[in-house]
Scaffold this motif. Structure first.
Motif, mmCIF file in Angstrom:
data_model
loop_
_atom_site.group_PDB
_atom_site.id
_atom_site.type_symbol
_atom_site.label_atom_id
_atom_site.label_comp_id
_atom_site.label_asym_id
_atom_site.label_seq_id
_atom_site.Cartn_x
_atom_site.Cartn_y
_atom_site.Cartn_z
ATOM 1 N N PHE A 41 4.938 7.614 9.543
ATOM 2 C CA PHE A 41 6.291 8.105 9.763
ATOM 3 C C PHE A 41 6.867 8.761 8.522
ATOM 4 O O PHE A 41 7.802 9.543 8.608
ATOM 5 N N VAL A 107 0.418 -0.722 -0.923
ATOM 6 C CA VAL A 107 0.788 -1.031 0.460
ATOM 7 C C VAL A 107 -0.429 -1.203 1.369
ATOM 8 O O VAL A 107 -0.670 -2.279 1.915
ATOM 9 N N MET A 121 5.439 0.359 11.072
ATOM 10 C CA MET A 121 6.665 -0.152 10.447
ATOM 11 C C MET A 121 6.605 0.003 8.939
ATOM 12 O O MET A 121 7.588 0.358 8.296
ATOM 13 N N ALA A 122 5.415 -0.286 8.374
ATOM 14 C CA ALA A 122 5.280 -0.176 6.919
ATOM 15 C C ALA A 122 5.558 1.253 6.468
ATOM 16 O O ALA A 122 6.203 1.463 5.442
ATOM 17 N N ILE A 124 7.539 3.308 7.966
ATOM 18 C CA ILE A 124 8.987 3.541 8.051
ATOM 19 C C ILE A 124 9.662 2.983 6.808
ATOM 20 O O ILE A 124 10.546 3.609 6.214
ATOM 21 N N GLY A 125 9.212 1.779 6.395
ATOM 22 C CA GLY A 125 9.736 1.212 5.159
ATOM 23 C C GLY A 125 9.469 2.138 3.983
ATOM 24 O O GLY A 125 10.343 2.396 3.158
ATOM 25 N N LEU A 126 8.268 2.675 3.964
ATOM 26 C CA LEU A 126 7.882 3.624 2.916
ATOM 27 C C LEU A 126 8.794 4.847 2.945
ATOM 28 O O LEU A 126 9.235 5.340 1.891
ATOM 29 N N TYR A 128 11.880 4.995 3.963
ATOM 30 C CA TYR A 128 13.182 4.635 3.393
ATOM 31 C C TYR A 128 13.093 4.568 1.880
ATOM 32 O O TYR A 128 13.967 5.049 1.175
ATOM 33 N N PHE A 129 12.008 3.971 1.403
ATOM 34 C CA PHE A 129 11.846 3.813 -0.042
ATOM 35 C C PHE A 129 11.807 5.179 -0.721
ATOM 36 O O PHE A 129 12.510 5.434 -1.693
ATOM 37 N N GLU A 131 12.877 8.007 0.404
ATOM 38 C CA GLU A 131 14.143 8.712 0.559
ATOM 39 C C GLU A 131 15.119 8.269 -0.530
ATOM 40 O O GLU A 131 15.727 9.090 -1.219
ATOM 41 N N GLY B 326 13.885 -0.306 2.109
ATOM 42 C CA GLY B 326 12.530 0.171 2.380
ATOM 43 C C GLY B 326 11.489 -0.722 1.728
ATOM 44 O O GLY B 326 10.526 -1.151 2.364
ATOM 45 N N ILE B 329 11.180 -4.101 3.417
ATOM 46 C CA ILE B 329 10.454 -4.060 4.689
ATOM 47 C C ILE B 329 8.955 -4.098 4.428
ATOM 48 O O ILE B 329 8.211 -4.870 5.039
ATOM 49 N N VAL B 330 8.523 -3.270 3.455
ATOM 50 C CA VAL B 330 7.089 -3.237 3.142
ATOM 51 C C VAL B 330 6.634 -4.605 2.626
ATOM 52 O O VAL B 330 5.599 -5.136 3.052
ATOM 53 N N LEU B 333 6.340 -7.050 5.419
ATOM 54 C CA LEU B 333 5.197 -6.815 6.286
ATOM 55 C C LEU B 333 3.914 -7.276 5.625
ATOM 56 O O LEU B 333 2.995 -7.756 6.290
ATOM 57 N N ILE B 334 3.836 -7.114 4.284
ATOM 58 C CA ILE B 334 2.627 -7.552 3.591
ATOM 59 C C ILE B 334 2.587 -9.074 3.505
ATOM 60 O O ILE B 334 1.580 -9.706 3.813
#
Lengths: 333, 358
Positions: A41, A107, A121-122, A124-126, A128-129, A131, B326, B329-330, B333-334
């Protein structure tokens, strides 16, 4: 030729070129999905990040200047004098490769064998990070990117097409943006290079092997982790190209990352696993979108571009759930 | 010592299957509920209500809804923002068309309207799966927001295109509109959430919930053993949208009071609720609450630290906050792909044996 027909041609041409731009983003998705089964994503934000870095280097901004100013009370913003565009592009590319390396290291390594949804999902988190990091590094103001590509309407084409219209009709020629034409050419070159790379080099063969079967590839001695770094670097390169194109077109700002959302219907149309699919899907979406906006839009109040692509893709999916060129879905117990 | 099942004998099946099988846990839960219902309303002020408690309750409701669909039935949806918008606009039309209707009915009926829309957009799920479905739900997101923007009937032809909640009450106490007391909106949202969390808990462990989980774990196998995918998927979409719609209605009517659809119910909202579900724990009722609490409280906390304590400019703090979310979240998940609910479960296991684990 009647003006109505010429209008139609103009819309189709512009749609095709917009479609190529969508394909550029979709390509990045397909590359990563094929090689690692990850639906990335963050591709759109990677394009934004690459473009931000490029402009920052070009104009000689100091990274994290706002943060440094806030903490130490200093007043720094530029380190004087920018950088030549070519150098800036090269350094940005290096940054994207380092990023790919870090993503794999920090990651992905830990998420091997997780379910696809978790990997999604990871990313998507990436997204956001990246951004937040991009804004923090280079500031959130809208930036103008100029790498010396031609832009603006083509007068020559306008004159040529005016001749085509039947005499006496009020037709003032077609509007074609030179930047779009450039983007199309660059996209074509990019696809050719990528295809050649994956067909004729050892690394390319390894990439295709991994895409085919992870375990078989590993058993013949291909390092999965190296391949992942390479794939993410290539995706970073594609993101850089997409970022340059979209950034030159509409300025660099947050909305640039939303082109990723536009690439999604392209992907489900073309199938997640097919590079030609990404191109043809992009063209269908681009043309369909522009035609719908021009001919259906006025009936329902306009601005349907936002969702039309999704509806089109949805309609396609109902008949071919794996997309136009995707691998056939075989389900077993 | 505190958390023991020793001596806590069950003599019938119902007692054995209850939600909180261990006595101390049951006590803790009811004490917490008593605190939330009878103590908090006396001390609540406007800041806590608007900045912490109302978003917490409403997002918990939305997360509950999405968890039913994504966590229990395995259908990934990115259309939560759009469905919340349906709930909000249904509430608005109901409130303005039937001025006599009490707020409780408005919220329930808005949920019912959203459930209908949810079924409609759930239809493609019968044919497409996985990421393809996730993208298909994006169609719902963009189409619904566009629709509410474009057709003036939805916002009663107001010039600004915004919708503003008129004053409506329940038992003679105003819960929407400008002149509400913080405790009234808080108790209203809490009561609805309490009732429907209980409903969700019992739905998910009943026949319907089991059919959802069968579909989630493997749809073809579920079909072969006699679970109807049509019924299971569409009911999941309907019930999930019902919850999300109620959340949207309360988000608009009780919390913000006045909204503009693209701003309030954009794609970011869909992602936010999805994050809550993921971080909290897929397929867990408690997880929905934990996830909502985490993602509502974290920004408030970060903002207080960075702007209030370190004195950074707000835009910088906002960027940093996005980055932190962000990264978290990562990291989550890990470290624990099953979310905070799993952490809680592990903590309970440890607690049962503490301090003599062998």
């Amino acid at each position: 030729m009647s003006p109505a027909f010429l209008n139609f041609v103009e819309i189709v041409l512009n749609g095709l070129m917009t479609g190529v731009m969508y394909s550029l983003v979709a390509l990045g998705f397909v590359l990563i999905f094929k090689a690692s089964g990850i639906f990335n994503f963050a591709q759109g934000v990677m394009a934004l990040f690459a473009a931000l870095t490029l402009v920052g280097l070009q104009t000689g901004q100091v990274p994290f200047s706002h943060l440094i100013n806030a903490i130490f009370g200093t007043e720094i913003h530029h380190w004087g004098g920018g950088m030549h565009t070519v150098f800036a592009i090269l350094i940005t590319m290096a940054v994207m490769i380092i990023l790919a390396f870090l993503i794999e290291k920090i990651v992905l390594k830990h998420l091997v064998n997780q379910e696809p949804i978790i990997l999604f999902m990871a990313t998507i988190g990436l997204a956001y990070f990246l951004e937040g990091a991009g804004d923090l590094m280079w500031g959130a103001d809208v930036k103008v990117l100029n790498v010396g590509l031609p832009s603006g309407g083509s007068f020559w084409w306008e004159d040529v097409t005016r001749e085509w219209a039947s005499t006496g009709s009020e037709y003032w020629g077609m509007y074609i943006d030179k930047l779009d034409v450039t983007a199309t050419v660059i996209a074509l070159i990019l696809v050719t290079v990528l295809t050649a790379f994956s067909q004729y080099t050892a690394t390319g063969r390894a990439l295709r092997a991994v895409a085919d079967d992870h375990q078989a590839a590993m058993s013949v001695g291909i390092s999965l982790r190296t391949i992942w770094v390479i794939v993410w670097s290539i995706a970073g390169f594609v993101a850089l190209v997409a970022g340059i194109m979209w950034g030159s077109k509409s300025g660099i700002q947050f909305s640039l990352s939303l082109i990723a959302l536009k690439a999604l219907p392209v992907l489900i149309l073309g199938g997640f696993t097919s590079i030609p699919g990404a191109i043809i899907g992009g063209l269908i979406i681009g043309v369909g979108e522009k035609l719908a906006e021009a001919y259906v839009g006025p009936l329902v109040g306009g601005a349907i571009e936002n969702w039309f692509a999704y509806m089109l893709a949805l309609a396609f999916l109902l008949f071919r759930p794996q997309g136009l060129f995707g691998d056939k879905i075989i389900e077993r117990i | 010592m505190l958390y023991r099942e020793a001596g806590d004998f069950k003599t019938n099946y119902a007692a054995d299957q209850q939600t909180f099988p261990i006595k101390s846990e049951r006590w803790l839960f009811w004490a917490f509920m008593a605190f939330a219902f009878f103590v908090v309303p006396f001390f609540i002020d406007d800041y806590w209500n608007k900045a912490v408690l109302m978003p917490l309750l409403i997002y918990a409701m939305a997360a509950l809804g999405l968890n039913i669909l994504t966590g229990y039935c395995g259908q990934v949806s990115l259309g939560t923002g759009g469905f919340m918008a349906v709930g909000a606009y249904a509430a608005y039309k109901l409130m303005t068309s039937f001025p006599g209707m009490d707020m409780f009915s408005v919220v329930i009926l808005s949920g019912a309207v959203t459930a209908g829309v949810g079924i409609l957009f759930g239809l493609p799920s019968l044919r497409i799966k996985g990421f393809y479905l996730a993208v298909a739900t994006l169609a719902a997101q963009f189409f619904l927001v566009w629709m509410f923007n474009k057709f003036a009937w939805f916002y009663n032809y107001s010039a600004s295109g915004q919708i503003t909640a008129p004053e409506r009450s329940i038992f003679g106490i105003a819960v929407t509109g400008p002149s509400t007391a913080p405790w009234a909106t808080y108790l209203f949202a809490l009561s609805i959430l309490f009732v429907f969390a209980w409903v969700a808990r019992n739905l998910t462990r009943g026949r319907l919930g089991r059919s959802w989980m069968a579909i989630r774990d493997m749809d073809i196998a579920a079909e072969i053993i006699g679970v109807s995918p049509l019924k299971a998927k569409l009911s999941a979409f309907a019930i999930s949208s019902f919850y999300v719609g109620m959340a949207g209605a309360m988000f608009f009517a009780n919390y913000l009071g006045s909204i503009e659809v693209t701003e309030a119910f954009g794609i970011e909202k869909s992602f936010l609720v999805l994050f809550m579900v993921i971080i909290g724990g897929l397929g867990s009722i408690l997880g929905s609450f934990l996830g909502a609490a985490f993602l509502v409280l974290l920004p408030v906390l970060l903002k207080n630290i960075m702007v209030g304590y370190l004195g950074w400019p707000t835009d910088l703090a906002a960027h940093f906050q996005i980055m932190m979310v962000g990264a978290l979240i990562v990291i989550f998940l890990i470290a624990e792909p099953h979310g905070m609910a799993q952490l809680w479960r592990l903590a309970k296991e440890k607690l049962r044996l503490w301090p003599f684990p062998y």
